[in-house]
Design an enzyme around this catalytic site. Structure first.
Site, PDB file in Angstrom:
ATOM      1  N   HIS A   1       0.796  -1.223   0.000  1.00 54.03           N
ATOM      2  CA  HIS A   1       0.000   0.000   0.000  1.00 54.03           C
ATOM      3  C   HIS A   1       0.833   1.281   0.000  1.00 54.03           C
ATOM      4  CE1 HIS A   1      -4.393  -0.809   0.198  1.00 54.03           C
ATOM      5  NE2 HIS A   1      -3.912  -2.029   0.301  1.00 54.03           N
TER       6      HIS A   1
ATOM      7  N   ASP B   1      -7.428   3.987   9.344  1.00 51.35           N
ATOM      8  CA  ASP B   1      -8.801   3.855   8.835  1.00 51.35           C
ATOM      9  C   ASP B   1      -8.986   2.561   8.055  1.00 51.35           C
ATOM     10  OD1 ASP B   1      -9.800   6.241   9.875  1.00 51.35           O
ATOM     11  OD2 ASP B   1      -9.043   7.409   8.199  1.00 51.35           O
TER      12      ASP B   1
ATOM     13  N   GLU C   1     -13.207  12.339  13.476  1.00 53.88           N
ATOM     14  CA  GLU C   1     -12.652  12.687  12.168  1.00 53.88           C
ATOM     15  C   GLU C   1     -13.618  13.656  11.471  1.00 53.88           C
ATOM     16  OE1 GLU C   1     -11.174   9.760   9.501  1.00 53.88           O
ATOM     17  OE2 GLU C   1      -9.926   8.742  10.996  1.00 53.88           O
TER      18      GLU C   1
END
Length: 507
Positions: free
Chosen positions: A64, A125, A236
């Site tokens: 990633h 997340d 958030e």
């Protein structure tokens, strides 16, 4: 060399790709380790070859990275997901923790921890990332305002340094290496095992969203919440610009507090900011959880008709992004370029930033989410390699764009990159004091500017723990030096030497 796992020279193409989808550097070989000694052996062998080889080593987790940070051009990539032994080991005392391989995914740690009624304190997340990957950066999410990032919730590490040495480190033992590796972008060692702090896990989550049309009010409420005792467990937010049917889209997962007024709300052509919060609870707290939430919400200044609520399991809340991933995969929209831009912006500059960027430089948010939330660094530990703005309160503002391949329009890669460069140029001209998170620079001079006064410590640590600059070449911070020209010593012979003259060995 004999490995518990194996070293492969074929089918290495996948390691020249990553989530960013923009950098493609082919390695010469991929190591699939089954033990820490596999990793130590390959690094030590390359180190002992000295400056006569250009071989470098990159640790790759779940792939990633955004701009080739886990790639090693003509070097060796270590597939860390192969390193799953020994198995997770739980300690359930007063300070519970779990010992895990650095190649383990956080989603797997969550599921195993819950069997003991426990869970890690701080998350990202997206949970389908490796432990070593997030700890090499920071690991920031909506819990960081209270618990700090993931790098603040580690008791101990096992690390293979750039000399091939295997070192156990913690706050008390080999503390300089411990601090260097956490947030160290892979420059000082490969994390092979970690001791992660745990806490009692809740069963359920109240998940809440509400809209604001005024950024000043939105940020004021966010800052108030992160400094409130017994606040939400997760805080958030995100920007929404010129989106059609916004509240309708929420109805599949959330219930409106005022459905009649919500039906009359329009989001088209507007710049809006969504506060997203969550409160964890157990079933025995069900009789007062709604009242607790109402008390927290009563002091906020959101648009009353836009309050939406949902009740989900703890696992479903934490793994929420994976649901979106599966939907995008079905549509063929996951394996596309992701030119993300993650900025850390001081509290004193965030109003100026918002005024220029939202609705001016950025005229819609159709290319992906734009996250906005503050954290309080006074709750974070000092000494790690992560670089942040100097102020205690700063904002993470993340432009998580996806580009449509081959498009030359507003959803294309070139347009998104140009937009991001405009944002960075504005930050530079205005001296906003920002720092990039998950940074990627082309030159060492840019890296020096990024680290500022910390550069001297950072470079000194590099000379101690990875003196030949073997590790994490994809970050482009340090360049491995060679005494011989490429024509004098071919790469394949370098690999042969690294394998004791047997490049075809696949053990």
């Amino acid at each position: 060399m004999i490995f518990d796992g194996h070293l492969s020279f074929e089918n290495t193409e996948h390691t020249a790709n990553d989530f960013g989808g923009r950098c493609h550097f082919m390695p010469s070989a991929v190591l699939y380790p089954k033990s820490v000694s596999d990793i130590s052996s390959i690094v030590k062998n390359i180190f002992q070859m000295g400056e006569s080889t250009e071989l470098t080593v990159a640790a790759r987790g779940h792939g990633h990275s955004l701009e080739g940070q886990a790639q090693a051009h003509r070097g060796v990539v270590i597939n860390m997901e192969s390193l799953r032994a020994p198995e997770m080991s739980f300690h359930t005392g007063i300070l519970p923790y779990v010992d895990v391989s650095a190649g383990e995914l956080w989603i797997n740690i969550l599921h195993e921890s819950l069997k003991h009624g426990l869970a890690p304190k701080s998350w990202t997340d997206y949970l389908h990332l490796t432990v070593g990957g997030t700890l090499s950066n920071a690991g920031i999410s909506g819990q960081a305002f209270w618990h700090g990032p993931q790098i603040d919730n580690v008791y101990q590490l096992q690390v293979v340094t750039g000399t091939g040495e295997v070192v156990i480190c913690s706050e008390e033992h080999n503390s300089d290496l411990f601090h260097a590796v956490l947030g160290g972008l892979g420059q000082f060692g490969i994390i092979t095992r970690a001791r992660i702090a745990l806490e009692p896990a809740p069963k359920k989550v109240k998940w809440i969203r509400a809209l604001y049309s005024d950024f000043t009010m939105f940020s004021k409420d966010q800052e108030s919440l992160i400094s409130t005792e017994n606040s939400f467990n997760y805080i958030e937010g995100f920007a929404i610009i010129n989106r059609t049917g916004l509240l309708n889209n929420w109805r599949s997962s959330f219930s409106s507090k005022d459905p009649i007024q919500a039906n009359q709300f329009t989001s088209e052509g507007r710049v809006l900011f969504c506060l997203e919060v969550a409160k964890y609870f157990n079933l025995e707290e069900s009789d007062h959880i709604d009242k607790d939430i109402d008390t927290l919400l009563s002091d906020l200044n959101y648009i009353q008709s836009t309050l939406f609520l949902s009740e989900v399991s703890y696992v479903d809340f934490l793994d929420r992004v994976h649901v979106s991933e599966l939907k995008l995969q079905e549509k063929g929209l996951w394996e596309v370029p992701h030119p993300w831009l993650n900025l850390l912006i001081p509290r004193s500059s965030v109003q100026q930033f918002a005024q220029e960027v939202f609705g001016n430089i950025l005229t819609d948010t159709s290319n992906g989410p734009v996250l906005i939330y503050p954290v309080n660094k006074s709750r974070w530990k000092n000494g790690t390699s992560m670089v942040t703005p100097t102020e205690n309160v700063f904002y993470l503002i993340a432009f998580l764009s996806s580009a449509v391949p081959s498009s030359t329009g507003k959803d294309g890669l070139e347009h998104i990159l140009t937009q991001h460069q405009r944002i960075l140029n504005f930050c530079g001209r205005s001296n906003l004091g920002i720092k990039q998170y998950l940074p990627h620079y082309r030159t060492q001079e840019e890296w020096k500017a990024h680290f500022g006064a910390f550069w001297e410590v950072f470079s000194k640590r590099k000379s101690i723990y990875d003196p030949l600059a073997i590790l994490a070449p994809g970050q482009r911070i340090f360049q491995k030096q060679r005494h011989l020209d490429d024509d004098d010593l071919k790469l394949n012979s370098s690999v042969d030497r690294a394998l004791d003259g047997n490049p075809s060995r696949d053990i």
